[in-house]
Design a protein around this motif. Structure first.
Motif, PDB file in Angstrom:
ATOM      1  N   TYR A  77      80.041  32.638  -8.461  1.00 44.01           N
ATOM      2  CA  TYR A  77      78.638  32.460  -8.828  1.00 44.01           C
ATOM      3  C   TYR A  77      77.993  31.382  -7.954  1.00 44.01           C
ATOM      4  O   TYR A  77      76.838  31.513  -7.524  1.00 44.01           O
ATOM      5  N   TYR A 113      79.121  38.418  -5.935  1.00 43.79           N
ATOM      6  CA  TYR A 113      78.991  39.108  -7.219  1.00 43.79           C
ATOM      7  C   TYR A 113      79.989  40.251  -7.395  1.00 43.79           C
ATOM      8  O   TYR A 113      79.990  40.891  -8.441  1.00 43.79           O
ATOM      9  N   ASN A 114      80.812  40.519  -6.400  1.00 49.88           N
ATOM     10  CA  ASN A 114      81.887  41.501  -6.533  1.00 49.88           C
ATOM     11  C   ASN A 114      83.164  40.770  -6.931  1.00 49.88           C
ATOM     12  O   ASN A 114      83.610  39.867  -6.215  1.00 49.88           O
ATOM     13  N   MET A 120      70.031  42.879 -16.999  1.00 48.70           N
ATOM     14  CA  MET A 120      69.991  42.663 -15.554  1.00 48.70           C
ATOM     15  C   MET A 120      70.561  43.903 -14.862  1.00 48.70           C
ATOM     16  O   MET A 120      71.352  44.652 -15.428  1.00 48.70           O
ATOM     17  N   ARG A 121      70.163  44.102 -13.619  1.00 49.05           N
ATOM     18  CA  ARG A 121      70.701  45.218 -12.843  1.00 49.05           C
ATOM     19  C   ARG A 121      71.075  44.716 -11.455  1.00 49.05           C
ATOM     20  O   ARG A 121      70.410  43.843 -10.887  1.00 49.05           O
ATOM     21  N   PRO A 122      72.160  45.263 -10.876  1.00 42.18           N
ATOM     22  CA  PRO A 122      72.590  44.812  -9.551  1.00 42.18           C
ATOM     23  C   PRO A 122      71.809  45.508  -8.442  1.00 42.18           C
ATOM     24  O   PRO A 122      71.326  46.629  -8.598  1.00 42.18           O
ATOM     25  N   TYR A 176      72.495  46.828  -4.650  1.00 40.23           N
ATOM     26  CA  TYR A 176      73.632  47.154  -3.807  1.00 40.23           C
ATOM     27  C   TYR A 176      73.219  47.313  -2.347  1.00 40.23           C
ATOM     28  O   TYR A 176      72.139  47.812  -2.033  1.00 40.23           O
ATOM     29  N   ILE A 232      77.360  43.984  -3.864  1.00 37.25           N
ATOM     30  CA  ILE A 232      76.239  43.516  -4.690  1.00 37.25           C
ATOM     31  C   ILE A 232      75.641  42.291  -4.015  1.00 37.25           C
ATOM     32  O   ILE A 232      76.323  41.271  -3.837  1.00 37.25           O
ATOM     33  N   GLN A 234      72.515  40.855  -5.020  1.00 36.66           N
ATOM     34  CA  GLN A 234      71.824  40.016  -5.993  1.00 36.66           C
ATOM     35  C   GLN A 234      71.674  40.777  -7.309  1.00 36.66           C
ATOM     36  O   GLN A 234      71.959  41.973  -7.392  1.00 36.66           O
ATOM     37  N   TRP A 235      71.243  40.041  -8.339  1.00 36.12           N
ATOM     38  CA  TRP A 235      70.943  40.625  -9.645  1.00 36.12           C
ATOM     39  C   TRP A 235      69.470  40.404  -9.950  1.00 36.12           C
ATOM     40  O   TRP A 235      68.909  39.348  -9.647  1.00 36.12           O
ATOM     41  N   ARG A 268      66.123  41.226 -12.942  1.00 30.94           N
ATOM     42  CA  ARG A 268      65.792  41.581 -14.313  1.00 30.94           C
ATOM     43  C   ARG A 268      65.527  43.071 -14.410  1.00 30.94           C
ATOM     44  O   ARG A 268      64.871  43.675 -13.570  1.00 30.94           O
ATOM     45  N   SER A 269      66.058  43.663 -15.470  1.00 28.70           N
ATOM     46  CA  SER A 269      65.854  45.083 -15.714  1.00 28.70           C
ATOM     47  C   SER A 269      64.776  45.268 -16.769  1.00 28.70           C
ATOM     48  O   SER A 269      64.491  44.359 -17.565  1.00 28.70           O
TER      49      SER A 269
END
Length: 651
Positions: free
Chosen positions: A161, A166-167, A565-567, A569, A574, A576-577, A579-580
């Motif tokens: 982090y 993020y993988n 949250m959504r990744p 690609y 990944i 970044q993340w 907001r979903s």
């Protein structure tokens, strides 16, 4: 009793562990009788001269703890019985960590699955009689590994982090030409300090013929790690970072994923074939088969004339005739006996210890039979210690019946005893101890890292995330009714399945619309997202009866309150993340329950509604909910805690 610092320092010269870890090992050894302490330390340290001297010195300064008296006159027909209760025999001593409950019992009548008599266990003293907790090399290795397993996992996640990785399969890297005290190098120093524990764990779970390895980059030339030269780094080659931590490269990471999956599958297939080939070729549960495997073959004392041998024959194995001595009469042959001429090099071979092909063949058969008998003895010893009485055996038999593995485990014990012994030591044939749920680390939370050498339990362990996932798929693949082998989808297959599923998503029909849904009330998105329509419903359960009841089980762990949250690609990496627009899981769950009780308002046979039960690491009975009181009852739902999934029992 305090542990001597002299012993702690002496142990550090043999076992490369931190000081507090060495103190824990010796503290536990002090709670054991001298003979058990010696066996325990011998399993950890081996049989080197230094280890033998250390164990002798340690026992010389140890005072044996008080043990419950055992009345040996209570033994009858080789079976030990004790009047001591299961909770009254520990004398307050702490048990070894993660000692599982007893496992699969052998057939009660002492018969193998093929109907032949087998050796039964006699003269053994159960752990209920002695008041001692069961242990074996896997349990001891798990005790050591669990000391800082969770801490290392948390440390890696914190680093990932911190450096924007993020993988989960990528570890941070920082290459320097000078000593560095950055968090990444501190993490690697912690990893290197665990190589001793890793070797102990590997020895405990490895199958015959396998070799342990690690990811030490200082030993790449002589390393046995197959991933070092066959898998590219996710950071690519010759990346210039000017002293900063490296950044994963999407293209190299995709190649890394492909190569890792291919190598995992290749090594899993080879490992399973080798383990199957190492299984005894005779029935280890049939004493007659073990004896006849050797007695049926003998080395010919006299060589046949060269002209009488087949041209493609490399050696001659003669079967001993099964003829009674009384029926043997001297044959009358007036022809002079002609002995074949001995080889010129026969005496030389015997002098230097070179065995003939005949002798090697017989020795190979004898070794195989001896290995089979040794495996059988180890299985009987382990079984005798894991379940001391009929209560434990009934519990495990019930467990295997419930999960549908009774027949398969019985066949495994009869025909593949080496694999049976390894799984038995790891507790695969018994229920998971409830106490593991409250511990920071347990044998189901150990990570499996094929590239780093952290092994699983089964022969085909590569590719699983942890030992819990490995055991889950093992059960699914071997329970009754399984159609073929169900393999865990690899990373690329899982991504492709997700993309194929989303490609089939369509706009929901107008009948689905409800103005009170969260996507409208919270304004997180404009209308409904596309949905994959379910296939036509087909009833597969037994017919419903008026006495049936339905309850609602709701997960209320802390993640239910997380923001969605959504990744993002780049290939499989990944970057970044974000907001979903999806609402929080707790709001989605509430909307689903509301729709359910509204739709079933006129169909519930009791007319009062449905019982709502929440669970995380604890469970709560909220009460009966219906379309009239849902809002009031929902105020009693408390979120928080971790997820604990287990069998539900009727109260």
């Amino acid at each position: 009793m305090a542990v001597s610092q002299t012993s702690v320092q002496a142990l550090g010269e043999i076992l490369p562990l931190e000081q507090h870890e060495r103190e824990q090992v010796l503290s536990y050894a002090r709670t054991l009788p001298k003979d058990e302490a010696a066996a325990h330390l011998s399993q950890l340290l081996g049989d080197s001269p230094e280890a033998v001297k250390f164990i002798a010195d340690f026992n010389a300064t140890q005072t044996s703890p008080g043990q419950g008296a055992i009345n040996h006159d209570q033994k009858s027909n080789g079976d030990a019985k004790s009047s001591l209760g299961p909770a009254d025999t520990n004398d307050g001593l702490p048990p070894p960590m993660y000692a599982p409950p007893p496992g699969l019992p052998p057939p009660a009548n002492g018969a193998a699955s093929n109907g032949k008599a087998v050796a039964t266990r006699t003269g053994s003293v159960s752990n209920r009689t002695t008041g001692r907790k069961h242990t074996n090399p896997v349990i001891e290795a798990a005790y050591l590994r669990a000391q800082d397993e969770q801490e290392m996992q948390n440390l890696l996640q914190t680093l990932q982090y911190q450096y924007g990785i993020y993988n989960s399969e990528i570890e941070p890297e920082h290459e320097t030409d000078y000593p560095c005290n950055c968090p990444i190098h501190k993490y690697y120093w912690r990893k290197w300090s665990r190589y001793g524990v890793q070797e102990i764990w590997s020895k405990a779970v490895m199958y015959p013929g396998e070799k342990a390895y690690n990811d030490n980059k200082q030993q790449t030339v002589f390393s046995r790690n197959p991933y070092i030269w066959n898998v590219i780094s996710p950071y690519g080659w010759r990346q210039i970072s000017w002293g900063a931590p490296l950044k994963p490269v999407p293209g190299a990471h995709a190649q890394f994923i492909h190569q890792t999956i291919d190598l995992n599958n290749k090594l899993n297939r080879e490992a399973q074939v080798k383990v199957d080939a190492n299984e005894p070729k005779v029935n280890v549960w049939d004493d007659d088969a073990l004896q006849s495997a050797i007695a049926g073959l003998s080395v010919a004392d006299e060589k046949k004339p060269q002209g009488d041998r087949p041209r493609d024959s490399k050696f001659v194995l003669m079967e001993k005739p099964a003829v009674p001595e009384s029926s043997i009469t001297p044959a009358v042959d007036e022809r002079p006996s002609i002995k074949p001429k001995a080889s010129k090099f026969s005496s030389f071979r015997k002098a230097v210890g070179i065995k003939s092909s005949d002798e090697r063949a017989v020795a190979k058969v004898a070794k195989s039979a001896g290995k089979g008998q040794s495996v059988r003895d180890e299985i009987l010893e382990e079984e005798d210690s894991r379940w001391p009485d009929e209560q434990w055996r009934e519990l495990v038999a019930t467990y295997l019946e419930k999960v549908g593995m009774t027949k398969w485990v019985s066949d495994l014990r009869a025909h593949k005893p080496i694999q049976y012994l390894h799984l038995l030591r790891a507790g695969y044939f018994e229920p998971i101890p409830v106490g593991w749920a409250t511990q920071n680390s347990n044998p189901l939370k150990f990570s499996i890292e094929a590239a780093a050498g952290w092994r699983g339990i089964t022969p085909a362990w590569r590719g699983y995330e942890d030992t819990a996932e490995e055991r889950l798929y093992w059960v699914m693949n071997h329970r009754a009714g399984s159609a073929g082998t169900r393999m865990k989808p690899d990373f690329i297959s899982a991504m492709n399945m997700a993309r194929d599923r989303m490609a089939r998503a369509v706009e929901p029909p107008p009948l689905y619309f409800d103005a009170a849904d969260t996507c409208h009330t919270q304004h997180t998105s404009e209308g409904y997202s596309k949905q994959v329509m379910p296939p036509p419903f087909q009833a597969y359960d037994r017919p419903e009866t008026p006495s049936d009841d339905t309850m609602i089980l709701l997960d209320v762990s802390g993640s239910m309150d997380f923001n969605a949250m959504r990744p993002v690609y780049n290939q499989y990496l990944i970057t970044q993340w974000m907001r979903s627009t999806q609402p929080k899981n707790k709001d989605v769950a509430k909307a689903i329950i509301r729709r359910f009780v509204d739709a079933m308002a006129n169909h519930d046979h009791t007319g009062s509604g449905y019982d709502l039960i929440t669970f995380s690491d604890r469970s709560s009975v909220i009460g009966t909910v219906n379309h009239r009181n849902l809002e009031n009852m929902w105020r009693n739902v408390k979120l928080g805690g971790g997820t604990r999934v287990m069998t539900g029992w009727q109260k």
